[in-house]
Write a protein that holds these residues in place. Sequence first.
Motif, PDB file in Angstrom:
ATOM      1  N   LEU A   1      43.884  15.869 -20.880  1.00  0.00           N
ATOM      2  CA  LEU A   1      42.896  16.693 -21.235  1.00  0.00           C
ATOM      3  C   LEU A   1      42.174  16.257 -20.514  1.00  0.00           C
ATOM      4  CD1 LEU A   1      41.716  16.350 -25.350  1.00  0.00           C
ATOM      5  CD2 LEU A   1      42.350  18.403 -24.513  1.00  0.00           C
ATOM      6  N   VAL A   2      40.880  15.232 -19.905  1.00  0.00           N
ATOM      7  CA  VAL A   2      40.417  15.252 -19.025  1.00  0.00           C
ATOM      8  C   VAL A   2      40.262  15.519 -17.425  1.00  0.00           C
ATOM      9  CG1 VAL A   2      38.968  13.193 -17.474  1.00  0.00           C
ATOM     10  CG2 VAL A   2      39.539  13.306 -19.625  1.00  0.00           C
TER      11      VAL A   2
ATOM     12  N   TYR B   1      40.306  19.448 -18.365  1.00  0.00           N
ATOM     13  CA  TYR B   1      39.117  20.040 -18.606  1.00  0.00           C
ATOM     14  C   TYR B   1      38.225  20.214 -17.341  1.00  0.00           C
ATOM     15  CZ  TYR B   1      37.527  18.203 -22.895  1.00  0.00           C
ATOM     16  OH  TYR B   1      37.890  18.140 -24.741  1.00  0.00           O
ATOM     17  N   LEU B   2      38.771  19.303 -15.886  1.00  0.00           N
ATOM     18  CA  LEU B   2      38.207  18.559 -14.251  1.00  0.00           C
ATOM     19  C   LEU B   2      38.746  20.234 -14.086  1.00  0.00           C
ATOM     20  CD1 LEU B   2      38.582  15.119 -13.805  1.00  0.00           C
ATOM     21  CD2 LEU B   2      36.965  17.434 -13.950  1.00  0.00           C
TER      22      LEU B   2
ATOM     23  N   LEU C   1      36.872  23.518 -14.927  1.00  0.00           N
ATOM     24  CA  LEU C   1      35.547  23.578 -14.342  1.00  0.00           C
ATOM     25  C   LEU C   1      35.238  24.102 -13.591  1.00  0.00           C
ATOM     26  CD1 LEU C   1      32.559  21.412 -15.549  1.00  0.00           C
ATOM     27  CD2 LEU C   1      33.234  19.951 -13.670  1.00  0.00           C
ATOM     28  N   ILE C   2      35.771  24.177 -12.108  1.00  0.00           N
ATOM     29  CA  ILE C   2      36.166  24.381 -11.456  1.00  0.00           C
ATOM     30  C   ILE C   2      35.631  26.462 -11.500  1.00  0.00           C
ATOM     31  CG2 ILE C   2      38.396  25.024 -10.541  1.00  0.00           C
ATOM     32  CD1 ILE C   2      37.817  23.569  -8.254  1.00  0.00           C
TER      33      ILE C   2
ATOM     34  N   VAL D   1      31.999  27.420 -13.654  1.00  0.00           N
ATOM     35  CA  VAL D   1      30.491  27.426 -12.683  1.00  0.00           C
ATOM     36  C   VAL D   1      31.161  28.567 -12.156  1.00  0.00           C
ATOM     37  CG1 VAL D   1      30.333  25.178 -13.256  1.00  0.00           C
ATOM     38  CG2 VAL D   1      31.765  25.899 -11.686  1.00  0.00           C
ATOM     39  N   PRO D   2      30.007  29.096 -11.927  1.00  0.00           N
ATOM     40  CA  PRO D   2      29.956  30.670 -11.124  1.00  0.00           C
ATOM     41  C   PRO D   2      30.001  29.673  -9.532  1.00  0.00           C
ATOM     42  CG  PRO D   2      27.578  30.071 -11.978  1.00  0.00           C
ATOM     43  CD  PRO D   2      28.585  29.203 -12.198  1.00  0.00           C
TER      44      PRO D   2
ATOM     45  N   ALA E   1      35.312  28.013  -5.409  1.00  0.00           N
ATOM     46  CA  ALA E   1      35.121  26.811  -5.003  1.00  0.00           C
ATOM     47  C   ALA E   1      35.037  25.993  -3.458  1.00  0.00           C
ATOM     48  CB  ALA E   1      36.068  26.004  -6.274  1.00  0.00           C
TER      49      ALA E   1
ATOM     50  N   ARG F   1      30.614  18.800  -1.274  1.00  0.00           N
ATOM     51  CA  ARG F   1      31.174  19.915  -1.923  1.00  0.00           C
ATOM     52  C   ARG F   1      32.809  19.758  -2.051  1.00  0.00           C
ATOM     53  NH1 ARG F   1      26.834  21.455  -4.321  1.00  0.00           N
ATOM     54  NH2 ARG F   1      25.466  21.840  -3.570  1.00  0.00           N
TER      55      ARG F   1
ATOM     56  N   PHE G   1      35.531  19.482  -4.353  1.00  0.00           N
ATOM     57  CA  PHE G   1      35.521  19.600  -4.874  1.00  0.00           C
ATOM     58  C   PHE G   1      36.587  18.491  -5.943  1.00  0.00           C
ATOM     59  CE2 PHE G   1      36.369  20.000  -9.660  1.00  0.00           C
ATOM     60  CZ  PHE G   1      35.558  19.522 -10.452  1.00  0.00           C
TER      61      PHE G   1
ATOM     62  N   VAL H   1      36.459  14.921  -5.344  1.00  0.00           N
ATOM     63  CA  VAL H   1      35.601  14.650  -7.351  1.00  0.00           C
ATOM     64  C   VAL H   1      36.541  14.437  -8.537  1.00  0.00           C
ATOM     65  CG1 VAL H   1      33.531  15.421  -8.762  1.00  0.00           C
ATOM     66  CG2 VAL H   1      33.287  15.747  -5.868  1.00  0.00           C
TER      67      VAL H   1
ATOM     68  N   VAL I   1      36.337  10.879 -10.560  1.00  0.00           N
ATOM     69  CA  VAL I   1      36.540  11.303 -11.767  1.00  0.00           C
ATOM     70  C   VAL I   1      37.613  10.962 -12.574  1.00  0.00           C
ATOM     71  CG1 VAL I   1      35.402  12.608 -13.702  1.00  0.00           C
ATOM     72  CG2 VAL I   1      34.590  13.061 -11.380  1.00  0.00           C
TER      73      VAL I   1
END
Lengths: 317, 296
Positions: free
Chosen positions: A18-19, A22-23, A26-27, A30-31, A34, A276, A278, A281, A285
């Motif tokens: 699930l994580v 989400y990750l 997520l990209i 958000v507006p 990426a 930035r 991602f 990141v 995470v």
Amino acid sequence: MRTYLLKRFVMTVLVLLLVTIYLTLLIHVVPGDAAKTLLGPRANADLIAKTRAAMNLDKPVIAQVGLALWDVLHGSLGTDVFSGRPLNEIVGAALPHTLILAWTSLGLAVLLGVPLGVYSATHPDSWLDRITAVISISFITIPSYVGGLFLLLLFAVQLKVMPAIGLGVRGDVPDYLRHLILPAVALAITWVGYLARLVRASLLEVLNQTYIRAHMAAGLSQRLIFYKYALKNALIPTVAVLGIGVGNLMAGAVFVELIFSRPGMGTLIYNGIQSRNFPVVRAGVLVVAFLFVTANLLADLLYTYLDPRIQLDKTRG
Amino acid sequence: MQYVARPANRYQQFLNRIPVLGDVLRRPLGALGFVIVLAFIVMVIFAPLLTPYSYEEQDIPSMLQGPSQAHWLGTDHLGRDLWARIVFGARIALGVAVPAVGIALVGGVSLGLLAGYLGGLVDDVALVIFDSLQAFPAVILALAILALLGSSLRNVIIVIGLAWTPGYARITRAQVLSARQEPYVEVERSLGANQTRILFRHILPNVVAPLLILAAMDLPVVITFEAGLSFLGLGVRPPTPSWGVILSDGFNFIRHSPWPITWAGLTLIIVTLGFTLFGETLRDVLDPRLSGSRGA
């Protein structure tokens, strides 16, 4: 017991998948694009298109999620679009430093926090107990970054007795350890206070139980009762908390690594955010989440092993 | 309590007249916490009256100075008065913490009520989602979101609210599950009350009290969390005087002046200590059963 283990294991895997989802999502939530954010305002359309392809952003969202899950299930974290290096390699280089830092802090916290808690519980409502209470509560409330900054300011900048930044000379173990002291103490502070309070509370609870009173009535020495019977049971909740501890230390490590300029997962994620980048990141995470969930699972298992009553309860439930 | 039997002096009589706060103030640590929280609130409300300087007024010639009569706590790297920045920083701290905890409380309670009351598959799915959102430390979650959203005061409030929601949802759910078994709910059900009525008129009031105590105790955690994000440069943007921004500025000039870090750090420690002492005492007074039940 076996069903419980299986259930717990399935949950852990499910949470990690699930994580990952989400990750990946997520990209899109958000507006902004990426790839554009990653490359900056001066990037040309061709490069942006290439980067989008490298990040799989040109594929449908479902396909992206699928690819991300496929990678994770195969133990791959993807590739850094900037350098082209596999992220497993980048994370693999950073992770050991964070783990060493976290485990050293946890060790320090146990060495200082448990005796402090035992003292408080064995001398309840004495002046020293009250002072210990204030000290441990203040320790809990010191955020790791404030602790880190204070230690850096005092020992490295003002007194100049400790090295300020970095890991030390490569291959020089004593130097590595010297560079580890301040960051580890900064991370441990909160947990010293927390463990002291926890051990005090659970020891006081155990000391009130009938079997301890029976031992007292039987005339066993205080020392024997404390250390042989009471402390052993009082430390069981601490084990469960230490599982959570590993995860929280990871969070604190972000700050501490940055303050002491140490390489590690915190620095990796932070630099990823600053540039930035991602994918970096996301990989960072995900690995932190993996460690957090695994530590909780291990603590849970150890907990059930140490306290057979819980084992029974959970198989029934 | 044993205090009732004692001949009470005027202070004790005064305390006896205040219902909950009196009990808190009777305990030394609770009183200490209350004084700190009160001082913090005074700082928030009367900030402009407490300092002759504005928090962004620069005085470059007197930069990075130590405490003096003109600047009680000294100045930062732009010659700004540190006391003014710390006093106004209190407004940012509370201005982020209260709405963020509010979002988490409202969101968490709604989700928790639904999951706990509907049960079955909804509950199972919700629980897995809550678990997965709590699978990594809140800072990491916030960092990942802020990396994409960009940093601003509003985004920090939203992100903290989101990060804290699953925690409240889990606790609400657990409370609802135990409240559902209570005789008063069964009586209502047997009398033919509908689900909505039971949920909002009977279960909600019973689960909210412990959550409010928890929310009060989360305020200091959220304050340090915001300061941490701002310290990383991902929270409140300079020149807004978040305590985290003061720390971050001080960190950049750590070899030139110890004062920005010292004062901002001490303020954070004292304020969180005050809230924690006050919150823990309040919890002990209001609901002794909850004592020591708070997780990490």
